[in-house]
Design a protein around this motif. Structure first.
Motif, mmCIF file in Angstrom:
data_model
loop_
_atom_site.group_PDB
_atom_site.id
_atom_site.type_symbol
_atom_site.label_atom_id
_atom_site.label_comp_id
_atom_site.label_asym_id
_atom_site.label_seq_id
_atom_site.Cartn_x
_atom_site.Cartn_y
_atom_site.Cartn_z
ATOM 1 N N PRO A 287 0.790 -1.243 0.000
ATOM 2 C CA PRO A 287 0.000 0.000 0.000
ATOM 3 C C PRO A 287 0.817 1.285 0.000
ATOM 4 C CG PRO A 287 -0.164 -1.130 2.126
ATOM 5 C CD PRO A 287 0.501 -2.072 1.186
ATOM 6 N N LYS A 288 2.060 1.260 0.422
ATOM 7 C CA LYS A 288 2.871 2.478 0.479
ATOM 8 C C LYS A 288 3.542 2.810 -0.851
ATOM 9 C CE LYS A 288 3.875 2.124 5.430
ATOM 10 N NZ LYS A 288 4.936 2.012 6.465
ATOM 11 N N CYS A 289 3.356 1.951 -1.845
ATOM 12 C CA CYS A 289 4.042 2.167 -3.124
ATOM 13 C C CYS A 289 3.062 2.468 -4.249
ATOM 14 C CB CYS A 289 4.871 0.931 -3.485
ATOM 15 S SG CYS A 289 6.291 0.683 -2.403
ATOM 16 N N ARG A 290 3.603 3.067 -5.306
ATOM 17 C CA ARG A 290 2.836 3.348 -6.514
ATOM 18 C C ARG A 290 3.806 3.587 -7.667
ATOM 19 N NH1 ARG A 290 0.387 9.464 -5.814
ATOM 20 N NH2 ARG A 290 2.352 10.556 -5.433
ATOM 21 N N TYR A 291 3.253 3.720 -8.853
ATOM 22 C CA TYR A 291 4.063 3.954 -10.043
ATOM 23 C C TYR A 291 4.475 5.415 -10.201
ATOM 24 C CZ TYR A 291 3.045 -0.692 -12.056
ATOM 25 O OH TYR A 291 2.971 -2.046 -12.302
ATOM 26 N N GLN A 292 3.772 6.309 -9.574
ATOM 27 C CA GLN A 292 4.026 7.739 -9.772
ATOM 28 C C GLN A 292 5.313 8.202 -9.089
ATOM 29 O OE1 GLN A 292 0.683 10.534 -9.652
ATOM 30 N NE2 GLN A 292 -0.660 8.794 -9.229
ATOM 31 N N ILE A 293 5.870 9.259 -9.638
ATOM 32 C CA ILE A 293 7.078 9.838 -9.079
ATOM 33 C C ILE A 293 6.712 11.080 -8.259
ATOM 34 C CG2 ILE A 293 7.498 11.288 -11.116
ATOM 35 C CD1 ILE A 293 10.514 10.821 -10.647
ATOM 36 N N ASN A 294 7.457 11.284 -7.194
ATOM 37 C CA ASN A 294 7.263 12.469 -6.372
ATOM 38 C C ASN A 294 7.531 13.727 -7.204
ATOM 39 O OD1 ASN A 294 8.438 14.697 -4.540
ATOM 40 N ND2 ASN A 294 7.469 13.314 -3.070
ATOM 41 N N HIS A 295 6.598 14.670 -7.156
ATOM 42 C CA HIS A 295 6.699 15.867 -8.002
ATOM 43 C C HIS A 295 7.965 16.675 -7.719
ATOM 44 C CE1 HIS A 295 5.294 19.122 -10.549
ATOM 45 N NE2 HIS A 295 5.511 19.977 -9.567
ATOM 46 N N ASP A 296 8.373 16.748 -6.450
ATOM 47 C CA ASP A 296 9.577 17.501 -6.090
ATOM 48 C C ASP A 296 10.817 16.894 -6.717
ATOM 49 O OD1 ASP A 296 8.088 19.285 -4.620
ATOM 50 O OD2 ASP A 296 8.399 18.241 -2.715
ATOM 51 N N ILE A 297 10.894 15.561 -6.702
ATOM 52 C CA ILE A 297 12.041 14.878 -7.310
ATOM 53 C C ILE A 297 12.060 15.127 -8.815
ATOM 54 C CG2 ILE A 297 13.042 12.613 -7.823
ATOM 55 C CD1 ILE A 297 12.062 11.663 -5.120
ATOM 56 N N LEU A 298 10.881 15.095 -9.410
ATOM 57 C CA LEU A 298 10.768 15.276 -10.859
ATOM 58 C C LEU A 298 11.220 16.665 -11.288
ATOM 59 C CD1 LEU A 298 9.768 13.982 -13.515
ATOM 60 C CD2 LEU A 298 7.516 14.951 -13.030
ATOM 61 N N THR A 299 10.835 17.677 -10.553
ATOM 62 C CA THR A 299 11.160 19.052 -10.942
ATOM 63 C C THR A 299 12.610 19.434 -10.635
ATOM 64 O OG1 THR A 299 10.243 19.805 -8.819
ATOM 65 C CG2 THR A 299 8.788 19.870 -10.735
ATOM 66 N N LYS A 300 13.177 18.856 -9.590
ATOM 67 C CA LYS A 300 14.568 19.190 -9.244
ATOM 68 C C LYS A 300 15.571 18.578 -10.215
ATOM 69 C CE LYS A 300 13.803 19.915 -4.296
ATOM 70 N NZ LYS A 300 14.045 19.399 -2.924
ATOM 71 N N ARG A 301 15.218 17.451 -10.803
ATOM 72 C CA ARG A 301 16.081 16.790 -11.798
ATOM 73 C C ARG A 301 17.507 16.600 -11.274
ATOM 74 N NH1 ARG A 301 15.134 19.514 -17.610
ATOM 75 N NH2 ARG A 301 16.650 17.916 -18.110
#
Length: 357
Positions: A287-301
């Motif tokens: 339940p703690k997992c999903r396919y989506q990426i954390n938005h902060d990680i995505l934007t910081k690159r």
């Protein structure tokens, strides 16, 4: 972009025709009827012979006909569809899903995979007749030219449930060509301990140290001086052609060596997909997992994060990599590997399509 797609009210996966309850499910995404028609016999065999429910989400509404004559064609012990596991086909329109035209392929895939995952999770946790500890989940692409032998898929499923401590998931060994049998789906594949094998010119960040890449006990990288002598001087190859040949040979070696040094034929990796992956239901539905990426990680690159596994086209990691990294963090000893006994084939025009990796 929506953060999450919600499950429609009163939706049940066990209303797909027969109502037969099963702990084993195959989840897939499809563009239209063409992919379904191509997999039609496989789907019926999966549902009826192996008692695996099928849940397909498609971009367009799917018309799927099941004839009793097909049951006889397969020389199986069942005689009617009442003995088969459910086959549930839903379109984005039926589920009232709308995506912006500007949304990239992997972002769209991610949302759909999470929706399917939430739906099957809801089914396991609300249906008293289903047992998550005995269940398996198969994630499959319908655009493959040829699926692995279903008898081998069934064996790997049983192996996961019977050998509880060994592996949590097993991926297919995807072949990009029947003749060369080069390894396919490098975007989703990370070797242990931390080696991304996507081609350097397709990565968002830099180059890797390919001297660290091993499969089993066999090195498959090539010495560049040797390659230059072999392909440049003797055959008058350009530098670009030499590097292309080096990449081709590396992929062939990767495919052939996969799992060869392990008795069970499974090569442990950090992440993989290959067109079809079989999971223990309990692991896949953490339940703690999903396919989506954390938005902060995505934007910081930041290439020090999981973003180091990104490609240039999508500028983010593959959704399978994201799920597997989360499972590694949340489960005490999550293990995933590529099986040399599950070979999926991708050839020709099948490389087009929205759901290919």
């Amino acid at each position: 972009m929506p953060e999450e797609l919600s499950i429609p009210q009163d939706f049940s996966l066990n209303t797909g025709g027969s109502g037969k309850v099963t702990n084993n499910w195959l989840l897939a995404l499809a563009e239209d009827d063409r992919a379904i028609k191509k997999r039609r016999k496989d789907m019926i065999k999966v549902s009826c012979k192996y008692n695996i429910g099928i849940f397909v989400l498609s971009k367009e509404k799917i018309h799927f006909e099941r004839e009793d004559s097909l049951l006889n064609d397969q020389n199986s012990i069942y005689t009617s569809f009442s003995e088969c596991a459910p086959i549930v086909l839903k379109s984005e329109r039926e589920l009232q899903i709308k995506f912006p035209r500007s949304m990239k392929r992997v972002a769209r895939l991610t949302l759909l995979r999470d929706l399917q995952r939430n739906m099957i999770s809801n089914e396991f946790y609300t249906n008293k007749d289903m047992d998550i500890e005995k269940g398996t989940i198969i994630i499959a692409d319908f655009d493959m030219t040829k699926w692995p032998a279903l008898s081998n898929v069934n064996k790997q499923m049983k192996g996961l449930t019977m050998n509880a401590g060994r592996y949590d998931a097993v991926c297919t060994n995807g072949a990009g060509s029947k003749q060369e049998q080069k390894y396919y789906d490098t975007y989703a594949t990370i070797l242990l301990p931390d080696v991304f094998i996507l081609q350097n010119d397709k990565r968002l960040f830099g180059k890797s140290d390919e001297s660290k890449i091993t499969v089993g006990n066999d090195m498959f990288h090539f010495n560049k001086r040797l390659m230059k002598t072999r392909f440049h001087k003797q055959n008058n190859f350009t530098d670009e052609e030499r590097l292309q040949e080096e990449t081709r040979q590396r992929r062939i070696a990767l495919f052939k060596n996969m799992g060869s040094s392990h008795q069970d034929g499974i090569e442990p990796v950090r992440s993989c997909f290959g067109g079809m992956t079989i999971y223990k239901a309990r692991s896949y539905l953490e339940p703690k997992c999903r396919y989506q990426i954390n938005h902060d990680i995505l934007t910081k690159r930041d290439k020090a994060t999981i973003m180091r596994f990104s490609n240039i086209k999508d500028k983010r990691p593959c959704e399978h990599v994201l799920l597997h990294e989360c499972l590694r963090e949340q489960l005490e000893d999550f293990r995933i590997g590529i099986s040399r006994h599950l070979v999926a084939l991708w050839t020709g025009n099948d490389h087009r399509g929205a759901f290919l990796q």
